[in-house]
Design an enzyme around this catalytic site. Structure first.
Site, PDB file in Angstrom:
ATOM      1  N   GLY A 176     -41.490   2.907   5.145  1.00 58.34           N
ATOM      2  CA  GLY A 176     -40.295   2.898   4.316  1.00 58.34           C
ATOM      3  C   GLY A 176     -40.553   3.489   2.949  1.00 58.34           C
ATOM      4  CG  ASN A 204     -37.324   6.960   3.280  1.00 61.44           C
ATOM      5  OD1 ASN A 204     -37.902   6.035   3.844  1.00 61.44           O
ATOM      6  ND2 ASN A 204     -36.019   7.166   3.402  1.00 61.44           N
ATOM      7  N   GLY A 241     -36.186   2.929  -2.179  1.00 64.40           N
ATOM      8  CA  GLY A 241     -36.364   1.600  -2.727  1.00 64.40           C
ATOM      9  C   GLY A 241     -37.763   1.334  -3.241  1.00 64.40           C
ATOM     10  CB  ILE A 242     -39.805  -1.773  -3.243  1.00 63.67           C
ATOM     11  CG1 ILE A 242     -38.897  -2.628  -4.121  1.00 63.67           C
ATOM     12  CG2 ILE A 242     -41.266  -2.140  -3.496  1.00 63.67           C
ATOM     13  CD1 ILE A 242     -38.935  -4.108  -3.792  1.00 63.67           C
ATOM     14  N   GLY A 243     -40.464   0.882  -1.591  1.00 65.60           N
ATOM     15  CA  GLY A 243     -41.451   1.704  -0.897  1.00 65.60           C
ATOM     16  C   GLY A 243     -41.629   3.061  -1.539  1.00 65.60           C
ATOM     17  CB  SER A 285     -38.694 -11.263   0.503  1.00 57.98           C
ATOM     18  OG  SER A 285     -37.515 -11.574  -0.239  1.00 57.98           O
ATOM     19  CE1 TYR A 288     -34.913  -8.392   4.120  1.00 62.84           C
ATOM     20  CE2 TYR A 288     -34.660 -10.111   2.462  1.00 62.84           C
ATOM     21  CZ  TYR A 288     -35.187  -8.892   2.862  1.00 62.84           C
ATOM     22  OH  TYR A 288     -36.009  -8.203   2.012  1.00 62.84           O
TER      23      TYR A 288
END
Length: 316
Positions: free
Chosen positions: A27, A29, A31-33, A156, A181
């Site tokens: 991931g 590409n 957000g946090i990633g 999280s 989630y």
């Protein structure tokens, strides 16, 4: 692997060099990633973005190259919701060893109805936890080939107030998206802690570290067009929240430290310094419920059954 030792205090703006290392960020590409990948690129390492969407991966790589002179970044197509595709994704890395993987990619749904992966698993649990569980099994030969590799699992803060229902890991009863989630991220964190226990028993040189980003909001995140654009209105309206939480660029700091700080050890939990919500990364005590080895062992066994994989067989 790392040429510069860590000296306190840790400086998020002056990272140790990691020339010659290869890091995979799932991931990476968005957000946090994305910010994990951008910051790791500044260490001189080769950073590989694992992404479902090739177009977004190209945009992320262009953004990183524009901000990090000489960045060595590339991408592989990776869909954690399709376990049958993971072997091909790992082959596409085309490397002889992997020095670290950041298990960051995830799905967060806000609305009904319950959705499923290509393998029939509940989408958030199947992607966030089972996808990374299966990916770890595929990556272990490459990680074991590195002198001191690390597996960094992005949990999280939402998982701190959740508890797993081991009799309903797939959320078939009373499906509530936010709860599902939080539980999927808690499962990831249990996996990261249990993984390090088993790596130590196996005598492996690979370490597993768990991190979380605290409170990381889009409205406090610097713009990275076309990936993310923060308007003036969003910036002003979010200003009061900045006293408590932070942007996704800062949310990336615990994962980055877990990858490149030589002082970090397997089995540790890292998060933001201030109340676990914002600030520079620090080591936290492992949350009480995460320390329950019986739950971790049952989750591990269930994950093996659901994926059809024997991760223990490749840990040594």
């Amino acid at each position: 692997m790392w040429s510069t030792p860590s000296t306190p205090p840790w400086d998020v703006q002056r990272l140790p060099r990691a020339d010659g290392s290869v890091f995979l960020v799932t991931g990476g590409n968005v957000g946090i990633g994305y910010f994990v990948a951008e910051q790791l690129s500044a260490t001189g390492a080769v950073v590989v973005l694992g992404s479902r969407n090739p177009t977004r991966a190209e945009a992320a790589m262009a953004s990183i190259r524009a901000r990090v002179p000489g960045a060595r970044v590339r991408a592989v197509q990776l869909d954690l919701a399709d376990l049958s595709s993971l072997e091909t994704a790992v082959e596409a890395l085309e490397v002889g060893r992997l020095d670290a993987v950041v298990h960051n990619a995830g799905v967060a749904l806000d609305d009904l109805p319950r959705r499923a992966t290509a393998d029939g698993h509940e989408l958030m649990f199947g992607t966030n936890h089972l996808g990374h569980f299966a990916l770890t099994q595929r990556l272990m030969p490459l990680l074991s080939a590195a002198p001191t590799a690390r597996i960094v699992t992005m949990g999280s803060f939402a998982a701190k107030s959740e508890r797993l229902d081991l009799d309903d890991l797939q959320s078939r009863k009373g499906y509530r998206p936010k709860r599902t989630y939080g539980r999927s991220k808690l499962a990831q964190m249990y996996f990261g802690v249990e993984l390090d226990r088993r790596l130590r028993v196996a005598g492996s040189t690979v370490a597993s570290v768990v991190v979380h980003p605290g409170g990381a909001l889009d409205s406090l995140t610097p713009s990275r067009p076309p990936l993310h654009a923060r308007t003036l209105g969003a910036r002003l309206s979010a200003a009061p929240a900045a006293l408590v939480v932070q942007g996704k660029d800062a949310g990336a700091w615990p994962a980055v430290r877990a990858v490149v700080d030589p002082a970090v050890r397997g089995g540790q939990l890292w998060g933001p310094r201030l109340f676990g919500l914002r600030g520079e990364p620090r080591r936290e005590a492992v949350w009480n419920h995460l320390a329950d080895t019986s739950i971790a062992a049952r989750l591990w066994a269930a994950s093996c059954d659901l994926t059809g994989l024997d991760l223990d067989a490749v840990l040594a």
